[in-house]
Scaffold this motif. Structure first.
Motif, PDB file in Angstrom:
ATOM      1  N   ARG A  63       0.835  -1.210   0.000  1.00 26.20           N
ATOM      2  CA  ARG A  63       0.000   0.000   0.000  1.00 26.20           C
ATOM      3  C   ARG A  63       0.870   1.260   0.000  1.00 26.20           C
ATOM      4  N   GLN A  64       1.882   1.281   0.873  1.00 23.90           N
ATOM      5  CA  GLN A  64       2.756   2.449   0.968  1.00 23.90           C
ATOM      6  C   GLN A  64       3.502   2.682  -0.341  1.00 23.90           C
ATOM      7  N   PHE A  65       4.001   1.612  -0.958  1.00 25.56           N
ATOM      8  CA  PHE A  65       4.724   1.735  -2.225  1.00 25.56           C
ATOM      9  C   PHE A  65       3.823   2.325  -3.306  1.00 25.56           C
ATOM     10  N   ILE A  66       2.626   1.769  -3.448  1.00 25.35           N
ATOM     11  CA  ILE A  66       1.697   2.241  -4.484  1.00 25.35           C
ATOM     12  C   ILE A  66       1.348   3.715  -4.245  1.00 25.35           C
ATOM     13  N   GLU A  67       1.095   4.088  -3.007  1.00 22.35           N
ATOM     14  CA  GLU A  67       0.669   5.455  -2.713  1.00 22.35           C
ATOM     15  C   GLU A  67       1.799   6.473  -2.818  1.00 22.35           C
ATOM     16  N   MET A  68       3.059   6.022  -2.895  1.00 26.37           N
ATOM     17  CA  MET A  68       4.184   6.946  -3.020  1.00 26.37           C
ATOM     18  C   MET A  68       4.641   7.161  -4.463  1.00 26.37           C
ATOM     19  N   ILE A  69       4.099   6.406  -5.413  1.00 26.69           N
ATOM     20  CA  ILE A  69       4.471   6.581  -6.820  1.00 26.69           C
ATOM     21  C   ILE A  69       3.988   7.963  -7.270  1.00 26.69           C
ATOM     22  N   PRO A  70       4.864   8.749  -7.896  1.00 31.03           N
ATOM     23  CA  PRO A  70       4.464  10.117  -8.268  1.00 31.03           C
ATOM     24  C   PRO A  70       3.181  10.212  -9.104  1.00 31.03           C
ATOM     25  N   THR A 121       0.631   8.190  -9.157  1.00 28.58           N
ATOM     26  CA  THR A 121      -0.568   7.869  -8.381  1.00 28.58           C
ATOM     27  C   THR A 121      -0.979   9.059  -7.517  1.00 28.58           C
ATOM     28  N   ARG A 122       0.016   9.765  -7.019  1.00 28.27           N
ATOM     29  CA  ARG A 122      -0.278  10.965  -6.228  1.00 28.27           C
ATOM     30  C   ARG A 122      -0.815  12.083  -7.120  1.00 28.27           C
ATOM     31  N   ALA A 123      -0.235  12.248  -8.301  1.00 25.42           N
ATOM     32  CA  ALA A 123      -0.690  13.299  -9.227  1.00 25.42           C
ATOM     33  C   ALA A 123      -2.124  13.047  -9.698  1.00 25.42           C
ATOM     34  N   LEU A 124      -2.492  11.772  -9.821  1.00 27.24           N
ATOM     35  CA  LEU A 124      -3.843  11.418 -10.266  1.00 27.24           C
ATOM     36  C   LEU A 124      -4.802  11.193  -9.092  1.00 27.24           C
ATOM     37  N   ASN A 125      -4.338  11.492  -7.883  1.00 22.51           N
ATOM     38  CA  ASN A 125      -5.163  11.383  -6.669  1.00 22.51           C
ATOM     39  C   ASN A 125      -5.699   9.975  -6.424  1.00 22.51           C
ATOM     40  N   MET A 126      -4.920   8.962  -6.805  1.00 21.73           N
ATOM     41  CA  MET A 126      -5.354   7.578  -6.597  1.00 21.73           C
ATOM     42  C   MET A 126      -5.251   7.211  -5.125  1.00 21.73           C
ATOM     43  N   THR A 127      -6.206   6.396  -4.672  1.00 21.18           N
ATOM     44  CA  THR A 127      -6.231   5.915  -3.306  1.00 21.18           C
ATOM     45  C   THR A 127      -6.445   4.408  -3.312  1.00 21.18           C
ATOM     46  N   VAL A 128      -5.588   3.686  -2.609  1.00 20.40           N
ATOM     47  CA  VAL A 128      -5.759   2.247  -2.448  1.00 20.40           C
ATOM     48  C   VAL A 128      -6.875   2.044  -1.428  1.00 20.40           C
ATOM     49  N   THR A 129      -7.960   1.389  -1.847  1.00 20.66           N
ATOM     50  CA  THR A 129      -9.081   1.165  -0.932  1.00 20.66           C
ATOM     51  C   THR A 129      -9.167  -0.280  -0.462  1.00 20.66           C
ATOM     52  N   GLU A 130      -8.451  -1.177  -1.151  1.00 19.60           N
ATOM     53  CA  GLU A 130      -8.406  -2.586  -0.734  1.00 19.60           C
ATOM     54  C   GLU A 130      -7.144  -3.201  -1.316  1.00 19.60           C
ATOM     55  N   ILE A 131      -6.469  -4.030  -0.524  1.00 16.93           N
ATOM     56  CA  ILE A 131      -5.286  -4.731  -1.027  1.00 16.93           C
ATOM     57  C   ILE A 131      -5.036  -5.952  -0.155  1.00 16.93           C
ATOM     58  N   GLY A 132      -4.691  -7.052  -0.814  1.00 15.03           N
ATOM     59  CA  GLY A 132      -4.341  -8.255  -0.073  1.00 15.03           C
ATOM     60  C   GLY A 132      -4.591  -9.528  -0.841  1.00 15.03           C
ATOM     61  N   ASP A 133      -3.698 -10.501  -0.683  1.00 15.36           N
ATOM     62  CA  ASP A 133      -3.822 -11.837  -1.271  1.00 15.36           C
ATOM     63  C   ASP A 133      -4.115 -11.825  -2.770  1.00 15.36           C
ATOM     64  N   GLY A 134      -3.402 -10.991  -3.501  1.00 13.57           N
ATOM     65  CA  GLY A 134      -3.545 -10.960  -4.951  1.00 13.57           C
ATOM     66  C   GLY A 134      -4.702 -10.144  -5.465  1.00 13.57           C
ATOM     67  N   ALA A 156      -3.541   4.352 -16.669  1.00 14.70           N
ATOM     68  CA  ALA A 156      -2.602   4.430 -15.540  1.00 14.70           C
ATOM     69  C   ALA A 156      -3.221   3.823 -14.285  1.00 14.70           C
ATOM     70  N   LEU A 157      -4.504   4.073 -14.072  1.00 15.44           N
ATOM     71  CA  LEU A 157      -5.201   3.510 -12.915  1.00 15.44           C
ATOM     72  C   LEU A 157      -5.213   1.981 -12.973  1.00 15.44           C
ATOM     73  N   MET A 158      -5.539   1.431 -14.132  1.00 15.21           N
ATOM     74  CA  MET A 158      -5.624  -0.028 -14.260  1.00 15.21           C
ATOM     75  C   MET A 158      -4.243  -0.683 -14.160  1.00 15.21           C
ATOM     76  N   ASP A 159      -3.239  -0.047 -14.722  1.00 12.76           N
ATOM     77  CA  ASP A 159      -1.879  -0.568 -14.651  1.00 12.76           C
ATOM     78  C   ASP A 159      -1.389  -0.581 -13.200  1.00 12.76           C
ATOM     79  N   THR A 160      -1.615   0.498 -12.498  1.00 10.47           N
ATOM     80  CA  THR A 160      -1.205   0.598 -11.098  1.00 10.47           C
ATOM     81  C   THR A 160      -1.939  -0.426 -10.244  1.00 10.47           C
ATOM     82  N   CYS A 161      -3.208  -0.596 -10.485  1.00  6.35           N
ATOM     83  CA  CYS A 161      -4.000  -1.555  -9.725  1.00  6.35           C
ATOM     84  C   CYS A 161      -3.525  -2.983  -9.999  1.00  6.35           C
ATOM     85  N   GLY A 162      -3.197  -3.273 -11.250  1.00  8.07           N
ATOM     86  CA  GLY A 162      -2.657  -4.588 -11.588  1.00  8.07           C
ATOM     87  C   GLY A 162      -1.352  -4.858 -10.860  1.00  8.07           C
TER      88      GLY A 162
END
Length: 140
Positions: free
Chosen positions: A10-17, A19-32, A60-66
């Motif tokens: 979660r921390q890694f994804i939220e620190m990518i420039p 993701t921050r510029a596009l205001n992305m927020t991880v709302t769920e993560i775990g077990d693939g 960009a959203l779908m790539d990051t989520c993948g």
């Protein structure tokens, strides 16, 4: 998945420039599995006449989520990078609505992880886009 691995992913994804510029927020993560939201923002509009978000922002959203889904998989040792990503756009995202991507890492080998993803706005019955992709498995 351990709580530590979840927090690191979660921390890694939220620190990518981007993701921050596009205001992305991880709302769920775990077990693939991962879910990331991107709120509507006029800065991301691709067509000023319609107010529709540019496909590049959805991509960009779908790539990051993948990538987040791969990182959270129990058999994934560390980070990842996109090998390929096929996105099928079904329709424009509705102006003013948040786009939510949900991805699943459904198979992983020693060197490649395979992902399926969907992006939706408020009309979850009619996706904005779907994607399939392959990602590296670091440490392979």
């Amino acid at each position: 998945m351990t709580a530590d691995k979840t927090a690191i992913a979660r921390q890694f994804i939220e620190m990518i420039p981007h993701t921050r510029a596009l205001n992305m927020t991880v709302t769920e993560i775990g077990d693939g599995l991962a879910q990331i939201e991107m709120p509507y923002d006029a800065r991301f509009v691709g067509d000023p006449e319609t107010g529709v978000i540019h496909g590049g922002a959805v991509s960009a959203l779908m790539d990051t989520c993948g990538g987040a889904a791969v990182m959270s998989h129990p058999k994934s040792p560390a980070g990842t990078a996109t090998i390929n990503l096929r996105i099928d756009y079904m329709r424009p995202a509705t102006p003013g609505q948040t786009v939510v991507a949900r991805a699943e890492c459904y198979h992983i080998t020693r060197s490649v992880a395979f992902v399926r993803a969907t992006a939706c706005d408020d009309d979850a019955a009619h996706p904005v886009a779907t994607a399939t992709g392959a990602f590296t498995v670091e440490g392979a």
